[in-house]
Structure formats: C-alpha cells, structure tokens
Design a protein around this motif. Structure first.
Motif, PDB file in Angstrom:
ATOM      1  N   TRP A 170      31.418  -5.900   0.743  1.00 22.46           N
ATOM      2  CA  TRP A 170      30.016  -5.647   1.687  1.00 22.46           C
ATOM      3  C   TRP A 170      30.643  -4.893   3.191  1.00 22.46           C
ATOM      4  N   ILE A 171      29.641  -4.053   3.591  1.00 16.26           N
ATOM      5  CA  ILE A 171      29.692  -3.775   4.753  1.00 16.26           C
ATOM      6  C   ILE A 171      28.398  -4.015   5.758  1.00 16.26           C
ATOM      7  N   ARG A 172      28.495  -3.743   6.988  1.00 17.17           N
ATOM      8  CA  ARG A 172      27.528  -3.776   7.885  1.00 17.17           C
ATOM      9  C   ARG A 172      26.945  -2.396   7.944  1.00 17.17           C
ATOM     10  N   VAL A 173      25.499  -2.485   8.024  1.00 18.45           N
ATOM     11  CA  VAL A 173      24.921  -1.084   8.203  1.00 18.45           C
ATOM     12  C   VAL A 173      23.416  -1.434   9.305  1.00 18.45           C
ATOM     13  N   ARG A 174      23.875  -1.208  10.282  1.00 17.29           N
ATOM     14  CA  ARG A 174      23.054  -1.405  11.380  1.00 17.29           C
ATOM     15  C   ARG A 174      22.111  -2.825  11.206  1.00 17.29           C
ATOM     16  N   GLU A 175      20.955  -2.737  10.981  1.00 16.94           N
ATOM     17  CA  GLU A 175      20.196  -4.035  10.686  1.00 16.94           C
ATOM     18  C   GLU A 175      20.402  -4.738   9.519  1.00 16.94           C
TER      19      GLU A 175
ATOM     20  N   PRO B 209      32.454   2.777  -3.904  1.00 22.68           N
ATOM     21  CA  PRO B 209      30.976   3.463  -3.298  1.00 22.68           C
ATOM     22  C   PRO B 209      31.025   3.061  -1.802  1.00 22.68           C
ATOM     23  N   LEU B 210      31.173   1.730  -1.390  1.00 24.01           N
ATOM     24  CA  LEU B 210      31.043   1.441  -0.030  1.00 24.01           C
ATOM     25  C   LEU B 210      31.830   2.256   1.127  1.00 24.01           C
ATOM     26  N   ALA B 211      33.075   2.534   0.282  1.00 24.85           N
ATOM     27  CA  ALA B 211      33.928   3.202   1.165  1.00 24.85           C
ATOM     28  C   ALA B 211      33.424   4.561   1.555  1.00 24.85           C
TER      29      ALA B 211
ATOM     30  N   HIS C 185      40.954  -2.650  -0.482  1.00 23.40           N
ATOM     31  CA  HIS C 185      41.595  -1.513  -0.457  1.00 23.40           C
ATOM     32  C   HIS C 185      41.463  -0.370   0.494  1.00 23.40           C
ATOM     33  N   PHE C 186      40.265  -0.593   1.195  1.00 20.81           N
ATOM     34  CA  PHE C 186      39.594   0.447   2.173  1.00 20.81           C
ATOM     35  C   PHE C 186      39.379  -0.287   3.459  1.00 20.81           C
ATOM     36  N   ARG C 187      39.707   0.367   4.653  1.00 22.82           N
ATOM     37  CA  ARG C 187      39.366  -0.247   5.933  1.00 22.82           C
ATOM     38  C   ARG C 187      37.865  -0.329   6.169  1.00 22.82           C
ATOM     39  N   THR C 188      37.424  -1.396   6.721  1.00 24.87           N
ATOM     40  CA  THR C 188      36.052  -1.807   7.097  1.00 24.87           C
ATOM     41  C   THR C 188      35.252  -2.057   5.932  1.00 24.87           C
TER      42      THR C 188
END
Length: 626
Positions: free
Chosen positions: A117-122, A132-134, A163-166
């Motif tokens: 998962w990643i954060r996306v604003r709200e 795909p997230l990267a 394997h990806f930053r953030t």
C-alpha cells in the motif's frame, strides 16, 4: 501480470487518484469509500458474500475453495467480530472483510498473496503487487532490500518494506486495516489454535491437506502435477489422483538420474491407475539451468526477482506436456519442507521450551549426519541461546560495516555451526563496495531496532523460510500464467495447511535421524507406505553447476552491465570472479550468484511508467465510445 488493487478514502475528501484505474481492470467492489479492481482474474475467481442487513461482507478473490456454507459462516463470524475466520478458509486468495468500522485486507501466511500500500492524499491505494503502486507513486527500487535479500541470512529483510522505496508491505500473517477518519494500520491475524503434539495434530494436517488438494482436483477440470518422487510431490499427486485422472510429470537430467527420484516416481505412477506418467529428460529436451536469458526484453516480468528465471527453459520443457494435455491447474509439492519439516535452529527453541536433553540429542544427530565436530557446534548453539535477536542483528551490522576480512574472523568456524546462528552473511558479501556494505548494514541496523527480543531462532527462521518459499511460488505462478497460460498451485502453502502444521512446534514435527515423520503420521493408508518411509532427498547442485558453466558467457554479459554495480553498491569484478570460479567447478556462492543474476534481470525488465499499469477513466470511456 494479474493483480488486485483497491482504494479507500480514509480522509474527508476524495481520493487524489480517482481518475485512474488499473489498465484493463474489472470492478469487484464500488461502494462507499472503497473500490476494488481485478486485473487478469476471471469473474468466477471473485466471490462476494453479504446479507440483507449489510452489517458485514466477505470478498475472497483468487483460488477460494470454500463451499457456500463455509463462506456464509465466515461472513456471519465477521458480523460478530471474528473477522479472522475468513482468512482460514481453504485455498489461496486475497481476503477482504468489510463491516461498519471499515475494511480489513489480508494476504496469506506464506506470502503467496501479499498486500502492499501507499498513501495518496486523502486515502490509501493498495494492491497485491508492488510494481503497479511504485509506478503510480514514481517510487524507485529499494537497492538496500535487493542487495540484502541475498547478502544476509536470518534477517527479516522486507519486514514492512518492499522492493520499492515508499511502497509499504503488509507482512504475511497480518492484515491492513482501513477506516474513514483513521490512519491506516497493520495488525497480526489472531492465532487459531494452541500448540499441540504430532499425535494430536496429525488428523488436522491430513484433513487440511486433503481438502487443499482434493477440492482443486475436482473443481479445475483437467489437471496435472509435478511428480519428482519426493514425499511432498508424491503426497499431492496421490491425493489428487484419488479424485480423478491426472497427468503427472517427472523432470530429470544426467545428474539427477543418478539419484532415486525417478524410481519412486515410476512406482507411484505404476501403482495408481488414475495417473498418466510423462518423463522429461533435460538432455533430450535440450534444456538446462540459465538457458534462454540472452535477451532480457523478452523475459517475463514478476513483481519480485524470481529464481524461476534461472530455470525458465527447464520449466518450459517440464510444463509442455501439461499444456498439451489441456491442464487447467498444475499442482506442486512446493512448501512441503516448510510445513512438514523443520529448520535446524528448532533445536534451540526446543532447549528454551525446557526439553534440554532432547535438544542436545537433536544437535548431536545434526552434527553426526553432517560429519562435523561436535564441540564447535555446541558452543555456537550456546552462544545463540544466550543472545537475543536484536543483539545478534546489531553485531551483524557492525561486522558488515567492518568489511569481509572482519566477517571471516567473526563468523562461525564450520558450515554446520552456521546453521545454528541467529543471522549472518555469506561469502558474497565480499562483492559489496563500501557504499554497498553501508546500505546493507543500515538495513540490518534498522531491523535490530524493531526486532522483538522474545523472538526465538527456530520460529524466526521457520517464518522467513516460509515467506521465501511463498514468494518463490508466487513468481513461478506469474511466469507460468504469462508464458504458458497454466496456473500453478501449491496446496501445501494454503493458510489452513500452514496453520495445522505450525500448530505443532517444529521440534515436535521432526525427530533426529528421521525424515518428515509428520507426513507418515498424517497419511498412513492414504499415501504409499514406501513413499512415507523414504529417507533420501535429491540435491540439484551438480545440475546448477552444469548449466552455469554452459551459459557462463551470457551470465557474464548480464553481470557486466550490472545496475547494482552502476549504482556503486557492487564490485562487478569480484562478482564476475565468483561466476568464473563456479564455471570452473570451484567452490562459489551459487545461491547468491543465482539471486544476483535474476535481480539484475528484474531491474533490466522493470517498467516504472504509470501508463504501463494504469489508465485514466476518461481515456477508458473514450475508448469504449470509439
């Protein structure tokens, strides 16, 4: 590449990426603050269970083998707050539980299905693939993770990273919890049962494995299986054959044919009338390790670096009879060592559990079977017993920073002693530059700061080995679907199987001098007795050496353009020297070489363009209108 993705608005506004969706995706859920899409999944692989009051619902996406009644019961349990029951259904799939409080999203314990998962604003954007997230977030590969995966052992390299930053990872056995107005969090899936003995747990092991294999065999149409002749593949094939006809494929080569795998495979096939047996010989098929890697542009891409790339030609030959047979599912025994066997450090867990004499006998048997000296191994076991995991990690970080000479001085004296350490680094650490050593040491230091001091070495190594196998199976399945249109299944890695087997402590699942007694306890009368009493196991080192030697020029070109070396993390000349040593048949870190090669190929084929994975909803609408 097929994956599942979703969004959840955890704030007060709209999701910043609401004009984007996975390319070619289907809607699986579009209600309230949550959306879920599937890419590459058939409609029948999305199972949704809800009721009229809408208090809770369960989505199972992937190979969910639950009956309607089992799925409905899991939904009812979720309504009562027992959401974890949905993660215990048979099969291999993503679990989503939605109730009044929000969403819970879980993969499995083995990591064959993993959530990122990643954060996306709200809100939060999540998926069962990190790439795909990267691409969406323009995140770069995490070189420290990539290096550490094959430079250190006994370290939870990934933890909550990827394997990806953030891009964050939900560790296997955990769930991502998303709710409006709250920060995303992960929590452990509650344990199912208390510890039990091999005698008490054998019935649950038999039932869960029989269900995992049998329901796949009856629901998939024509099926095939690996039949190496080992206990794991033999058990899976035998159980599947009781449900109907199947094609069993045995691969061998000039080196492996000297072992007794083929003899066992032939006997199993001969004794079961439902099995049609096909044999593939590598020399006659003209395939070996590391064939077919000349052009990275035509290689299949997987979400994480895959060891299967090093066996791509072998797997093509091995699975060709299955595709010709029209197989809809190919069953394997992958994971058997992780659920039916135990890691060496379980001797220390046994000692800590109060079974001291049994632990000493287990260690002495290990030494005797490896023909090593007893006292150095006992001394190492004692050091591991006295040391807590965070301390061992901190010491490893210092050793890596100090350089390869210091590593040689501080390391255990024998390979057998290394089996009983908390963690360590191998001879491949000599490939690291000073910058590379700092990157790996910093990662190990970070893990030392978050490691639990009550962790035991056996439980730690068991979990790490299981997750490594789960990831390896996931990438093999991805490659097989892309290259040959054939789904590959590992029933022994299903959650119910892992739960049943790991309810029995590793030191109780095995006995010194014995081989997989849990299989023998679980399957008498269901699996051939001669297979359950097998004591041998085939090694593939000779075959690996042969293929590496034959393909050395191609492998040299791959390492010659190393992106890790271009980043200043790896000494290309030292890695090439190890490759040359291996090609001459001299001692070399074969596993690390294999990992380095597939990592470099992964970096070379990685696409970070957002439009590779995502499309705008506006563009999709225009395409439909046209």
């Amino acid at each position: 590449m097929r994956f599942i993705a979703g969004t959840c608005d955890t704030g007060r506004g709209s999701w910043a990426g609401n004009d984007w969706r996975p390319r070619g995706a289907r809607d699986a859920l579009n209600e309230g603050p949550a959306r879920i899409w599937t890419t590459g999944f058939e409609p029948g692989e999305v199972r949704r269970c809800s009721d009229r009051n809408g208090q809770a619902e369960v989505l199972a996406i992937g190979c969910c083998l639950a009956t309607r009644e089992e799925l409905s019961a899991a939904r009812a349990d979720a309504e009562r707050g027992a959401w974890a029951q949905a993660t215990r259904l048979p099969g291999s799939f993503l679990t989503v539980v939605r109730d009044r409080t929000g969403l819970r999203i879980a993969g499995d314990r083995a990591g064959t299905v993993t959530v990122y998962w990643i954060r996306v604003r709200e809100g939060v954007l999540w998926a069962t693939a990190a790439a795909p997230l990267a691409a969406f977030a323009k995140a770069q590969p995490n070189f420290a993770v990539l290096l550490s995966m094959f430079m250190v052992r006994g370290v939870d390299v990934l933890a909550a990273d990827s394997h990806f930053r953030t891009v964050r990872r939900v560790p296997p056995g955990h769930v991502l919890v998303l709710a409006p107005g709250r920060q995303p969090r992960t929590e452990a899936v509650p344990a199912l049962t208390a510890r039990t003995s091999i005698e008490e747990g054998a019935t649950a092991v038999r039932e869960t494995i029989t269900t995992a294999v049998g329901r796949r065999a009856t629901s998939s149409g024509p099926i095939s299986s690996d039949l190496s002749g080992g206990v794991d593949s033999g058990t899976v094939t035998t159980l599947a054959a009781t449900r109907g006809p199947l094609l069993a494929v045995t691969y061998t080569d000039a080196r492996m044919s000297e072992q007794d795998d083929m003899r066992y495979a032939e006997r199993i096939a001969h004794d079961h009338p439902q099995i049609t047996h096909t044999k593939i010989h590598g020399a006659r098929a003209g395939v070996q390790h590391f064939d077919g890697l000349e052009d990275p542009a035509v290689l299949p891409f997987t979400d994480t670096p895959s060891f299967t790339l090093g066996l791509l030609a072998i797997k093509a030959a091995q699975l060709a009879p299955a595709t010709a047979h029209g197989s809809r599912a190919h069953l394997t025994g992958r994971g058997g060592d992780d659920v039916l066997d135990a890691v060496p450090t379980m001797a220390i867990d046994q000692y800590r559990a109060g079974h001291r004499m049994e632990a000493l006998r287990r260690t002495a048997t290990l030494v005797r079977t490896r023909r090593a000296a007893l006292w150095p191994v006992l001394e190492q076991a004692a050091r591991t017993q006295r040391t807590r995991y965070p301390q061992a990690l901190a010491a490893l970080a210092d050793t890596i920073n100090a350089g390869p000479e210091h590593t040689a001085q501080r390391g255990p004296g024998t390979p057998v002693a290394q089996l009983l350490t908390w963690c360590g680094s191998g001879s491949a650490a000599a490939w690291l530059t000073r910058t590379g050593r700092a990157a790996v040491a910093d990662l190990v230091t970070a893990r030392a700061q978050t490691a639990r001091p009550d962790t035991t070495p056996g439980a730690l190594h068991e979990r790490l080995a299981l997750e490594l196998m789960g990831d390896g199976h996931a990438t093999f399945d991805q490659i097989s679907r892309q290259q040959w249109g054939l789904p590959v299944h590992a029933p022994l890695l299903d959650n119910p199987v892992v739960n049943a087997c790991h309810a029995i402590p590793g030191y109780a699942r095995t006995q010194p001098g014995d081989f997989k007694p849990l299989a023998r306890a679980a399957f008498p009368g269901h699996v051939p007795d001669y297979l359950l009493h097998r004591r041998t196991k085939t090694a593939f080192t000779s075959s690996l050496f042969t293929g590496l030697r034959a393909n050395a020029p191609v492998l040299r070109r791959i390492l010659g353009r190393s992106l890790l070396a271009q980043a200043g993390l790896l000494d290309r000349s030292k890695a090439l020297a190890s490759l040359d040593s291996a090609a001459r048949g001299e001692p070399a870190p074969l596993a690390a070489l294999h990992a380095l090669i597939v990592t470099e190929l992964w970096l070379a084929t990685l696409s970070t363009a957002r439009t590779t994975w995502w499309e705008t909803t506006t563009a999709r609408t225009q395409n439909v209108i046209r």
